[in-house]
Design an enzyme around this catalytic site. Structure first.
Site, PDB file in Angstrom:
ATOM      1  N   VAL A   2       0.870  -1.173   0.000  1.00 37.70           N
ATOM      2  CA  VAL A   2       0.000   0.000   0.000  1.00 37.70           C
ATOM      3  C   VAL A   2       0.911   1.228   0.000  1.00 37.70           C
ATOM      4  O   VAL A   2       2.078   1.137   0.369  1.00 37.70           O
ATOM      5  CB  VAL A   2      -0.957   0.007   1.225  1.00 37.70           C
ATOM      6  CG1 VAL A   2      -1.936  -1.144   1.150  1.00 37.70           C
ATOM      7  CG2 VAL A   2      -0.191  -0.027   2.530  1.00 37.70           C
ATOM      8  N   ALA A   4       3.099   4.383   0.803  1.00 41.73           N
ATOM      9  CA  ALA A   4       3.846   4.671   2.035  1.00 41.73           C
ATOM     10  C   ALA A   4       3.138   5.750   2.846  1.00 41.73           C
ATOM     11  O   ALA A   4       2.359   6.537   2.322  1.00 41.73           O
ATOM     12  CB  ALA A   4       5.250   5.137   1.663  1.00 41.73           C
ATOM     13  N   ASN A  30       7.183   1.094  -0.648  1.00 43.66           N
ATOM     14  CA  ASN A  30       8.386   1.930  -0.510  1.00 43.66           C
ATOM     15  C   ASN A  30       8.293   2.764   0.749  1.00 43.66           C
ATOM     16  O   ASN A  30       8.247   3.993   0.709  1.00 43.66           O
ATOM     17  CB  ASN A  30       8.539   2.851  -1.722  1.00 43.66           C
ATOM     18  CG  ASN A  30       9.371   2.208  -2.813  1.00 43.66           C
ATOM     19  OD1 ASN A  30      10.194   1.337  -2.542  1.00 43.66           O
ATOM     20  ND2 ASN A  30       9.146   2.634  -4.044  1.00 43.66           N
ATOM     21  N   SER A  54      11.847  -4.314  -5.540  1.00 44.47           N
ATOM     22  CA  SER A  54      12.110  -3.523  -6.743  1.00 44.47           C
ATOM     23  C   SER A  54      11.877  -4.350  -7.993  1.00 44.47           C
ATOM     24  O   SER A  54      12.173  -5.536  -8.029  1.00 44.47           O
ATOM     25  CB  SER A  54      13.553  -3.012  -6.755  1.00 44.47           C
ATOM     26  OG  SER A  54      13.809  -2.365  -7.991  1.00 44.47           O
ATOM     27  N   GLY A  56       9.266  -3.007 -10.602  1.00 40.48           N
ATOM     28  CA  GLY A  56       8.167  -2.478 -11.395  1.00 40.48           C
ATOM     29  C   GLY A  56       7.214  -3.581 -11.835  1.00 40.48           C
ATOM     30  O   GLY A  56       7.155  -4.663 -11.234  1.00 40.48           O
ATOM     31  N   LYS A 109      16.477  -0.362   0.215  1.00 41.21           N
ATOM     32  CA  LYS A 109      15.637  -0.044  -0.953  1.00 41.21           C
ATOM     33  C   LYS A 109      15.711   1.450  -1.277  1.00 41.21           C
ATOM     34  O   LYS A 109      15.725   1.846  -2.449  1.00 41.21           O
ATOM     35  CB  LYS A 109      14.179  -0.469  -0.708  1.00 41.21           C
ATOM     36  CG  LYS A 109      13.232  -0.098  -1.845  1.00 41.21           C
ATOM     37  CD  LYS A 109      13.537  -0.852  -3.110  1.00 41.21           C
ATOM     38  CE  LYS A 109      12.980  -0.312  -4.407  1.00 41.21           C
ATOM     39  NZ  LYS A 109      11.731   0.369  -4.507  1.00 41.21           N
ATOM     40  N   HIS A 112      18.867   2.008  -3.048  1.00 42.77           N
ATOM     41  CA  HIS A 112      18.626   1.512  -4.414  1.00 42.77           C
ATOM     42  C   HIS A 112      17.935   2.594  -5.248  1.00 42.77           C
ATOM     43  O   HIS A 112      18.334   2.884  -6.379  1.00 42.77           O
ATOM     44  CB  HIS A 112      17.768   0.244  -4.361  1.00 42.77           C
ATOM     45  CG  HIS A 112      17.174  -0.165  -5.682  1.00 42.77           C
ATOM     46  ND1 HIS A 112      16.120   0.504  -6.264  1.00 42.77           N
ATOM     47  CD2 HIS A 112      17.507  -1.157  -6.546  1.00 42.77           C
ATOM     48  CE1 HIS A 112      15.829  -0.065  -7.426  1.00 42.77           C
ATOM     49  NE2 HIS A 112      16.655  -1.072  -7.616  1.00 42.77           N
ATOM     50  N   ASN A 113      16.903   3.200  -4.677  1.00 44.26           N
ATOM     51  CA  ASN A 113      16.159   4.198  -5.441  1.00 44.26           C
ATOM     52  C   ASN A 113      16.979   5.456  -5.688  1.00 44.26           C
ATOM     53  O   ASN A 113      16.880   6.075  -6.745  1.00 44.26           O
ATOM     54  CB  ASN A 113      14.848   4.540  -4.731  1.00 44.26           C
ATOM     55  CG  ASN A 113      13.774   3.523  -5.036  1.00 44.26           C
ATOM     56  OD1 ASN A 113      14.073   2.331  -5.164  1.00 44.26           O
ATOM     57  ND2 ASN A 113      12.539   3.947  -5.134  1.00 44.26           N
ATOM     58  N   GLU A 116      19.018   4.579  -8.459  1.00 45.88           N
ATOM     59  CA  GLU A 116      18.133   4.565  -9.642  1.00 45.88           C
ATOM     60  C   GLU A 116      17.995   5.990 -10.204  1.00 45.88           C
ATOM     61  O   GLU A 116      18.149   6.212 -11.413  1.00 45.88           O
ATOM     62  CB  GLU A 116      16.772   4.000  -9.212  1.00 45.88           C
ATOM     63  CG  GLU A 116      15.656   4.077 -10.243  1.00 45.88           C
ATOM     64  CD  GLU A 116      14.332   3.579  -9.654  1.00 45.88           C
ATOM     65  OE1 GLU A 116      14.301   2.446  -9.115  1.00 45.88           O
ATOM     66  OE2 GLU A 116      13.317   4.298  -9.735  1.00 45.88           O
ATOM     67  N   ARG A 214      15.881  16.613 -10.765  1.00 44.83           N
ATOM     68  CA  ARG A 214      14.432  16.383 -10.936  1.00 44.83           C
ATOM     69  C   ARG A 214      13.647  17.609 -10.477  1.00 44.83           C
ATOM     70  O   ARG A 214      12.663  18.006 -11.093  1.00 44.83           O
ATOM     71  CB  ARG A 214      13.978  15.154 -10.150  1.00 44.83           C
ATOM     72  CG  ARG A 214      14.387  13.865 -10.801  1.00 44.83           C
ATOM     73  CD  ARG A 214      13.471  12.721 -10.405  1.00 44.83           C
ATOM     74  NE  ARG A 214      14.045  11.463 -10.851  1.00 44.83           N
ATOM     75  CZ  ARG A 214      13.424  10.294 -10.804  1.00 44.83           C
ATOM     76  NH1 ARG A 214      12.201  10.212 -10.333  1.00 44.83           N
ATOM     77  NH2 ARG A 214      14.014   9.199 -11.227  1.00 44.83           N
TER      78      ARG A 214
HETATM   79  C1  6PG Z   1      11.563  -0.014  -8.161  1.00 46.48           C
HETATM   80  C2  6PG Z   1      11.269   1.475  -8.259  1.00 46.48           C
HETATM   81  C3  6PG Z   1       9.935   1.833  -7.694  1.00 46.48           C
HETATM   82  C4  6PG Z   1       9.656   3.339  -7.732  1.00 46.48           C
HETATM   83  C5  6PG Z   1       9.343   3.880  -9.064  1.00 46.48           C
HETATM   84  C6  6PG Z   1       9.031   5.355  -9.109  1.00 46.48           C
HETATM   85  O1  6PG Z   1      12.612  -0.282  -7.617  1.00 46.48           O
HETATM   86  O2  6PG Z   1      10.762  -0.823  -8.606  1.00 46.48           O
HETATM   87  O3  6PG Z   1      12.235   2.184  -7.531  1.00 46.48           O
HETATM   88  O4  6PG Z   1       9.922   1.379  -6.377  1.00 46.48           O
HETATM   89  O5  6PG Z   1       8.563   3.596  -6.952  1.00 46.48           O
HETATM   90  O6  6PG Z   1      10.385   3.606  -9.925  1.00 46.48           O
HETATM   91  O7  6PG Z   1       9.871   6.150  -8.345  1.00 46.48           O
HETATM   92  P1  6PG Z   1       9.803   7.721  -8.536  1.00 46.48           P
HETATM   93  O8  6PG Z   1       8.349   8.078  -8.753  1.00 46.48           O
HETATM   94  O9  6PG Z   1      10.311   8.320  -7.271  1.00 46.48           O
HETATM   95  O10 6PG Z   1      10.632   8.018  -9.725  1.00 46.48           O
END
Ligand code: 6PG
Length: 393
Positions: A2, A4, A30, A54, A56, A109, A112-113, A116, A214
Site C-alpha cells: 500500500v 507509504a 516503498n 524492486s 516495477g 531499498k 537503491h532508489n 536509480e 528532478r
Molecule cells: C523499483 C522502483 C519503484 C519506484 C518507481 C518510481 O525499484 O521498482 O524504484 O519502487 O517507486 O520507480 O519512483 P519515482 O516516482 O520516485 O521516480
C-alpha cells in the site's frame, strides 16, 4: 504494498483486531525506513516485517529483487516463498535476502532508489550532450545506448533508454522522446536518500545532484524565463567529444555513484548498529530490480574482498576509473564550456577529485572557523597551539 505513510498505519490498525501473535504482516511498499523502525518497535499484536521490493510491473510478473528487514526468525518462515518468486541472477541465486532488523530492508531499498535516480540522471545527461551538443536525432541516440548495452554499461536502464529513444509517437508526430514533457515526476524515495545521507554525513553527491535535477526539471516556467533572458545555452560541440567519450564518462559516473551509495550503507550500518552485508546487497541487485546491471557482479566481488574499503579503492574499479576518468573529465569540461548541464556527472568528478587529493583545502575553513569563533584546529606538526594569532593571549 500500500502507499507509504499514513495508509500503512491505517492498514496495520485495521488488521490489529483480526490477527494473532503468529500472524505476519509484510509492508512491501516503498516505506520510509524510519517509519518501518517505528512500526517494528511499536509492539504490534502480530509479527511485522518491512521489505523493499524492486522491479516495477515486469518484476511483479517475472520476479523482483527483494530486500528484507526484520526478525531473522520471521525471514526464515517466509524465505522459501520469497526466494521462489524472486528474480534469479545468472548463476541461479535468488535475488532475495534478509539484510538486517527493523527498517534495514527499506533503508537499502531507499539507497537503491537513490542510485536509480542517479543512473537515470546520468543517462539523461549524456542524452542531452548527444541531442544538444552533437545534434543527433533520437533514433541515433537510441542506437548509441543499444551499442553501449552490449559492453560494461549493460543494464536495464541503458536498455530501456535505447527503447525509449528509438520509439516513435503512435500519434504520428515523429520520435516519441521529442514530444515528452521535460519535467520528471518523483514519489520521494530519492529525496529520502539524500536527506538521510545528510543525517549520516555520508557524501552521495551524484544522487543528490540527481534529486536536485528532478526538482529543477519541474520548474519549467522558470527555465523558460531563464532561456528568454540569457539566451539558448547549449552550444554545438563540433567534434569535441565522441560516442566513446560519453560511454566512458557514463562508466566512470556509474562507478563513482555506486561507490557513494555503498559507502552510505557502511555509514548507516555504523550509525544504526546493523551489519549490512554489502556484497550480498550487490548480489541482490543483480537481477529483477530497476538498477540491475552487469557491473554489479564485479561490485559484489570487489566488496567481498574488503567490504569496508571504498569501491573506488578496489584494484578492479581503480583500474576501470584510470581508463574512463579522462573521458569523464573531457565530457564535464565540454559541458561547462558549451552550456550543457551535467550536474550528476560533474558532482561525481568533483567528489573523485577530492577523494584523490591527500592535502585538501579545508585547512582554510578551519582557519576561518577559528578566526570568527575560536573553534580551534589541529596542526599538521601536532604541536599544541590550537588557535591562530587572532586569539586573545
Ligand atoms: C523499483 C522502483 C519503484 C519506484 C518507481 C518510481 O525499484 O521498482 O524504484 O519502487 O517507486 O520507480 O519512483 P519515482 O516516482 O520516485 O521516480
Amino acid at each position: 504494498m500500500v502507499p507509504a505513510g499514513q495508509p500503512v498505519d491505517d492498514q496495520l490498525a485495521a488488521l490489529s483486531p483480526l490477527l494473532g501473535p503468529d500472524d505476519l504482516v509484510i509492508d512491501a511498499g516503498n516505506a520510509n525506513f524510519h517509519d518501518t523502525n517505528r512500526r517494528a518497535r511499536a509492539g504490534l499484536p502480530f509479527r511485522f516485517m518491512g521489505i523493499g521490493v524492486s522491479g516495477g510491473e515486469d518484476g511483479a510478473r517475472h520476479g523482483p529483487a527483494i530486500m528484507a528487514g526484520g526478525d531473522p526468525a520471521d525471514w526464515a518462515r517466509i524465505a522459501p516463498v520469497l526466494q521462489a518468486i524472486a528474480a534469479r541472477a545468472e548463476d541461479g541465486t535468488p535475488c532475495a535476502a534478509h539484510l538486517g532488523p527493523d527498517g534495514a530492508g527499506h533503508f537499502v531499498k531507499a539507497v537503491h532508489n537513490g542510485i536509480e535516480y542517479a543512473d537515470m540522471q546520468m543517462i539523461a545527461e549524456v542524452y542531452g550532450v548527444m541531442r544538444d551538443g552533437m545534434g543527433l536525432p533520437a533514433a541515433a541516440i537510441g542506437d548509441a545506448f543499444a551499442r553501449w548495452n552490449t559492453g560494461p554499461l549493460q543494464s536495464y536502464l541503458v536498455e530501456i533508454a535505447a527503447t525509449v529513444a528509438t520509439a516513435t509517437d503512435p500519434a504520428g508526430s515523429g520520435p516519441l522522446l521529442d514530444i515528452i514533457v521535460d519535467a520528471a515526476g518523483q514519489k520521494g524515495t530519492g529525496r529520502w536518500t539524500a536527506i538521510e545521507a545528510q543525517n549520516l554525513a555520508a557524501p552521495i553527491p551524484v544522487i543528490e545532484a540527481a534529486v536536485m535535477a528532478r526538482n529543477v526539471s519541474a520548474r519549467r516556467a522558470e527555465r523558460a524565463a531563464g532561456e528568454a533572458l540569457f539566451g539558448l545555452a547549449p552550444q554545438p560541440l563540433h567534434g569535441t567529444l565522441d560516442e566513446r567519450d560519453l560511454e566512458q564518462a557514463l562508466i566512470a559516473g556509474k562507478i563513482l555513484c555506486y561507490a557513494q551509495g555503498f559507502a552510505m550503507m557502511t555509514a548507516a550500518a555504523g550509525e544504526f548498529g546493523w551489519s549490512l552485508d554489502l556484497p550480498a546487497i550487490a548480489r541482490v541487485w543483480r537481477a529483477g530490480c530497476i538498477i540491475r546491471s552487469a557491473m554489479l557482479n564485479d561490485m559484489a566481488t570487489a566488496l567481498a574482498q574488503d567490504p569496508t574499503r571504498n569501491l573506488i579503492l578496489s584494484e578492479f574499479f581503480a583500474d576501470h576509473l584510470r581508463r574512463s576518468l579522462p573521458a569523464l573529465r573531457r565530457t564535464v569540461a565540454a559541458g561547462a564550456t558549451h552550456g550543457l548541464a551535467l550536474p550528476a556527472l560533474g558532482a561525481g568528478l568533483a567528489w573523485f577529485d577530492m577523494m584523490r587529493t591527500a592535502r585538501g583545502t579545508a585547512n582554510m575553513i578551519q582557519g576561518q572557523r577559528d578566526f570568527f569563533g575560536l573553534h580551534g584546529f589541529e596542526r599538521l606538526d601536532g604541536r599544541a597551539l590550537p588557535h591562530g594569532p587572532w586569539a586573545a593571549p
